[in-house]
Motif scaffolding. Structure first.
Motif, PDB file in Angstrom:
ATOM      1  N   SER A 153       1.538 -89.107  42.674  1.00 35.95           N
ATOM      2  CA  SER A 153       2.877 -88.649  42.167  1.00 35.95           C
ATOM      3  C   SER A 153       2.904 -89.538  41.672  1.00 35.95           C
ATOM      4  O   SER A 153       4.042 -89.154  39.895  1.00 35.95           O
ATOM      5  CB  SER A 153       3.453 -87.956  43.267  1.00 35.95           C
ATOM      6  N   ALA A 154       3.703 -90.827  41.587  1.00 34.41           N
ATOM      7  CA  ALA A 154       4.554 -92.028  41.555  1.00 34.41           C
ATOM      8  C   ALA A 154       4.192 -92.241  40.027  1.00 34.41           C
ATOM      9  O   ALA A 154       4.828 -92.256  38.832  1.00 34.41           O
ATOM     10  CB  ALA A 154       4.951 -92.748  42.095  1.00 34.41           C
ATOM     11  N   ALA A 155       2.525 -92.189  39.898  1.00 30.66           N
ATOM     12  CA  ALA A 155       1.972 -92.421  38.788  1.00 30.66           C
ATOM     13  C   ALA A 155       2.964 -91.186  37.704  1.00 30.66           C
ATOM     14  O   ALA A 155       2.383 -90.966  36.168  1.00 30.66           O
ATOM     15  CB  ALA A 155       0.543 -92.213  39.204  1.00 30.66           C
ATOM     16  N   ILE A 156       2.188 -89.898  38.232  1.00 27.53           N
ATOM     17  CA  ILE A 156       2.635 -89.151  36.934  1.00 27.53           C
ATOM     18  C   ILE A 156       4.075 -89.004  36.468  1.00 27.53           C
ATOM     19  O   ILE A 156       3.927 -88.653  35.438  1.00 27.53           O
ATOM     20  CB  ILE A 156       2.088 -87.353  38.439  1.00 27.53           C
ATOM     21  N   LYS A 157       4.836 -89.144  37.778  1.00 25.01           N
ATOM     22  CA  LYS A 157       6.663 -89.787  37.172  1.00 25.01           C
ATOM     23  C   LYS A 157       5.960 -90.823  36.508  1.00 25.01           C
ATOM     24  O   LYS A 157       7.108 -90.641  34.637  1.00 25.01           O
ATOM     25  CB  LYS A 157       7.285 -90.010  38.645  1.00 25.01           C
ATOM     26  N   ARG A 158       5.600 -91.925  36.090  1.00 24.39           N
ATOM     27  CA  ARG A 158       5.691 -92.570  35.152  1.00 24.39           C
ATOM     28  C   ARG A 158       5.119 -92.107  34.041  1.00 24.39           C
ATOM     29  O   ARG A 158       5.386 -93.425  33.206  1.00 24.39           O
ATOM     30  CB  ARG A 158       5.328 -93.556  35.721  1.00 24.39           C
ATOM     31  N   GLY A 159       4.284 -91.326  34.265  1.00 24.03           N
ATOM     32  CA  GLY A 159       3.390 -90.893  33.182  1.00 24.03           C
ATOM     33  C   GLY A 159       1.569 -91.706  32.521  1.00 24.03           C
ATOM     34  O   GLY A 159       1.939 -91.518  31.512  1.00 24.03           O
ATOM     35  N   GLU A 160       1.483 -91.621  33.726  1.00 22.11           N
ATOM     36  CA  GLU A 160       0.560 -93.210  32.944  1.00 22.11           C
ATOM     37  C   GLU A 160      -0.874 -92.388  33.144  1.00 22.11           C
ATOM     38  O   GLU A 160      -0.454 -90.725  33.526  1.00 22.11           O
ATOM     39  CB  GLU A 160       0.435 -94.125  34.830  1.00 22.11           C
ATOM     40  N   ASN A 161      -1.335 -92.542  32.317  1.00 26.09           N
ATOM     41  CA  ASN A 161      -2.991 -92.063  31.563  1.00 26.09           C
ATOM     42  C   ASN A 161      -4.164 -92.069  33.000  1.00 26.09           C
ATOM     43  O   ASN A 161      -4.994 -91.289  32.948  1.00 26.09           O
ATOM     44  CB  ASN A 161      -3.597 -92.635  30.259  1.00 26.09           C
ATOM     45  N   ASP A 162      -4.498 -92.937  33.353  1.00 24.48           N
ATOM     46  CA  ASP A 162      -5.351 -92.978  34.564  1.00 24.48           C
ATOM     47  C   ASP A 162      -4.925 -93.598  36.081  1.00 24.48           C
ATOM     48  O   ASP A 162      -4.036 -93.730  36.271  1.00 24.48           O
ATOM     49  CB  ASP A 162      -6.369 -94.085  33.990  1.00 24.48           C
ATOM     50  N   LEU A 163      -5.934 -94.699  36.932  1.00 20.23           N
ATOM     51  CA  LEU A 163      -5.569 -94.473  37.922  1.00 20.23           C
ATOM     52  C   LEU A 163      -5.223 -96.422  38.226  1.00 20.23           C
ATOM     53  O   LEU A 163      -5.379 -96.543  39.095  1.00 20.23           O
ATOM     54  CB  LEU A 163      -6.620 -93.942  39.428  1.00 20.23           C
TER      55      LEU A 163
END
Lengths: 417, 307
Positions: A325-335
């Motif tokens: 969820s945090a990565a989604i918020k930061r707008g990252e493209n992969d894991l």
């Protein structure tokens, strides 16, 4: 083709076994035959095959016929009826000298009470099989010394058996059986007369040797723990009948009847079950998956954690729902940015007993990887506990959840329980 | 042939004899074992006398050799040899010293030469006993039927009064040392056979099974496992045979054996108690020596004891 094939084997002790055989074949119980005819039924209709290079354990209580069975294989006891073939050759058709040749060339035997030759030195004992074969003295000694060293008795070659402790004597017995390099090793309650600690030591020794030697071993025991520990497959005998044949895990998790069930009730499951047998395989998340996609997959699977692999399916780490969820918020493209190697990893053949503390100490599930780091499955703490309690079916694809879970749904807990 | 005819006459007489009930045992029913035995023995001697002569000569030759060398050696050397054997068998200083002293006492009784003669007879009789007894014992151990067949014969040999078989022995070999040796042999061989049989049967069945599991042949098992492990019992058999032989020494002197037994017999005939006592004590000493030596070897070969 199986190494050893046994078909419809019967053994009846007494003066007229063949007359009594008819009753036994009709299925008359052992006690009835004994009271009516005075004959003792040793084995009833045993059929099984033993594969090359496997350790096949025959287990049962005293009087179940297991010692009779192993002696039928090398015809120290003559079966009353049935077939035994070794490498496709009918053993029961052999004449006396051919049987002796078979024993000399293909078989080694280890005995419960060691049965060493008290008048011979350790060296002479170990070399006995070669002596019987007529091998020249120099070669005999050289090969015997090799095996004396292999079982860890170097320096004792000139001692006599009565100067050695029980464990050491059985090492001599083992070396004696191995010295002719037989394909088949017959072990009749080989470790039963030893103290528990020494017995454990000898089991380890046998496991170690077998890893190098790849013999076909028939091992007789009355100790289920020993059977499960040593056996690739285990046969359970009761009153001369074969009750169940299977891998240790099959025996423990799927006992054939109440008799076997009673046996395995007290068994230490943690010593039998391996990571492989209780792990669950979840869908993996390739490293280039977008965090949003990853969160979706985790939600669909009711999982709080995802296992991340690279393009070659090699394990990269785990990612939690919160991190995704945090990565989604930061707008990252992969894991790439959120995956962490914080979960403990183990091999598939790790016994439950060896991963218990790992599981207790780690907040994360344990990840099971093969030798080349390919992901095999996950072990949640609840999966470990249910397997230990013996309540779950190992094939049940339940879902492990952990404290960190964001998506702890009712279905989730239900499946795990 | 005459055995067959006499048997048939006897049978016929016996059958008719049962027709009449009388107080006396029917005469026709009596078994003339006496006559049969005597005529049998006579024909044996008549037909095979040469063989007995050859055996007689061979044994006599051997006996003279052994007796001659025992008597030719100086007394102290003989004592030394016996003490060395005793030491080798037992590793016991006290036994060695004790045996040396008792042998010296024999010398003091002026019985040295007679003791050597008896020793020579004992050695030969025991050797024959061992050479014949052990194979029969092995045979007996090989099957329970053979055992059942031989056992009553051995019982008979041991309970039959020894004077009885002195007679046929003299018949075959005449009076003298060889006859004595055979009388001793008959008396001494049953324990040798019995203990060989017992020793082999007592060998741990598991150890024999182990040898079988490695594909050993019957003769490999016999020579490599059974006999070595039966050795303590076998030596007990040798020991018993020697004791039996010494017990026969006096009786054998009645048919011409020389040595200590003859001294006892002379003491008996002359009412000379002292003479009998001295010779008797010498026999006891000889018995103790031979007993301790064989028993010590037996103990050393017993692997069931902790080394």
């Amino acid at each position: 083709m199986a190494k050893i094939d046994v078909k419809n084997l019967y053994k009846i002790f007494g003066p007229r076994p063949h007359e009594v055989l008819k009753h036994a074949k009709k299925g008359a119980p052992k006690d009835e035959i004994l009271t009516k005819t005075g004959h003792t039924v040793g084995l009833t209709d045993i059929s099984l095959s033993i594969e090359a290079q496997e350790t096949f354990v025959v287990m049962g209580l005293s009087g179940c016929g297991k010692s009779t069975f192993i002696r039928c294989i090398n015809r120290l006891i003559e079966p009353t009826a049935g077939e035994i073939s070794i490498d496709g050759r009918d053993v029961l058709a052999l004449n006396k000298s051919a049987v002796k040749a078979l024993r000399r060339e293909k078989m080694g035997m280890v005995f419960q009470r060691f049965a060493l030759f008290p008048h011979k030195t350790v060296l002479q004992n170990v070399a006995y099989g070669l002596n019987v074969q007529g091998v020249a003295k120099d070669e005999r000694q050289e090969r015997a010394l090799h095996w004396i060293n292999a079982v860890g008795l170097d320096g004792y070659e000139h001692a006599r058996p009565n100067q050695l402790s029980g464990g050491m004597q059985q090492r001599v017995g083992l070396a004696r059986a191995l010295c002719t390099d037989p394909e088949i090793l017959l072990m009749d309650e080989a470790f039963s007369a030893l103290d528990p600690l020494i017995r454990r030591e000898m089991q380890d020794e046998l496991i170690r040797l077998q890893k190098e030697l790849h013999k076909t071993i028939i091992f007789i025991t009355h100790d289920l723990d020993e059977a499960l520990r040593l056996g690739d497959r285990v046969a359970i005998l009761k009153d001369g009948r074969l009750i169940q044949v299977g891998t240790p895990i099959e025996i423990v998790t799927n006992p054939a009847d109440d008799y076997v069930r009673a046996f395995v009730r007290d068994v230490n499951r943690a010593r039998v079950l391996t990571a492989k047998s209780i792990m669950e395989k979840t869908e993996t998340l390739p490293i280039h998956t977008s965090p949003r996609e990853a969160a979706k997959i985790m939600t669909l699977q009711h999982r709080a954690l995802g296992v991340v692999v690279d393009n070659d399916h090699r394990y990269r780490g785990i990612v939690s729902m919160a991190e995704a969820s945090a990565a989604i918020k930061r707008g990252e493209n992969d894991l790439q940015g959120v995956v962490k190697e914080r979960a403990p990893t183990i091999g598939p053949d790790t016994y439950l007993t060896d991963l218990l503390s790992l599981s207790a100490d780690s907040a994360e599930p344990i990840v099971v990887l093969d030798d080349s780091d390919l992901y095999l499955g996950t072990l949640s703490r609840s999966a470990v506990l249910t397997a230990l309690a013996g309540k779950s079916d190992i094939d049940d694809n339940h879902i492990g959840s952990d404290s960190k879970g964001l998506v702890e749904t009712p279905e989730d807990t239900g499946a795990a329980g | 042939m005459d055995v067959v005819t006499s048997l048939s006459t006897w049978l016929r007489g016996c059958l008719s004899g049962f027709g009449i009930i009388t107080r006396e045992f029917p005469e026709a029913c009596q078994i003339p074992l006496k006559e049969w035995t005597n005529s049998g023995l006579k024909s044996l001697v008549r037909n095979y006398g040469d063989i007995f002569d050859v055996v007689n000569d061979q044994i006599l030759f051997l006996l003279r050799k052994i007796e001659g060398s025992l008597l030719a050696l100086p007394w102290w050397l003989v004592i030394l040899l016996i003490v060395m054997v005793a030491w080798h068998a037992s590793r016991s200083r006290w036994l060695a010293v004790g045996l040396a002293l008792s042998l010296i006492i024999i010398g003091m009784f002026e019985l040295w030469d007679d003791t050597m003669r008896t020793l020579a007879i004992m050695l030969i009789a025991t050797t024959i006993t061992v050479l014949i007894g052990i194979p029969i014992g092995i045979l007996m151990a090989s099957s329970k039927y053979i055992q059942a067949a031989i056992n009553p014969i051995l019982d008979g040999m041991q309970t039959m009064p020894s004077f009885v078989y002195l007679i046929p022995v003299v018949f075959f070999f005449g009076l003298g040392n060889v006859a004595a040796i055979f009388a001793i042999f008959i008396y001494a061989v049953p324990p040798m056979i019995r203990l060989t049989n017992l020793g082999i049967r007592l060998v741990d069945a598991q150890v024999v099974e182990a040898a079988e599991a490695f594909g050993a042949t019957s003769s490999q098992i016999l020579w490599g496992v059974r006999l070595p492990l039966a050795m303590p019992t076998l030596l007990a058999g040798v020991n018993q045979a020697i004791m039996m032989a010494l017990a026969m020494a006096v009786i054998a002197s009645m048919i011409g054996a020389r040595g200590l037994g003859a001294q006892v017999l002379r003491g008996l005939n002359n009412g000379n108690v002292g003479m009998g006592l001295e010779a008797g004590l010498a026999i006891v000493v000889l018995a103790v020596i031979l007993d301790r030596i064989t028993a010590s070897y037996g103990r050393r070969l017993d692997y069931s004891q902790t080394a």
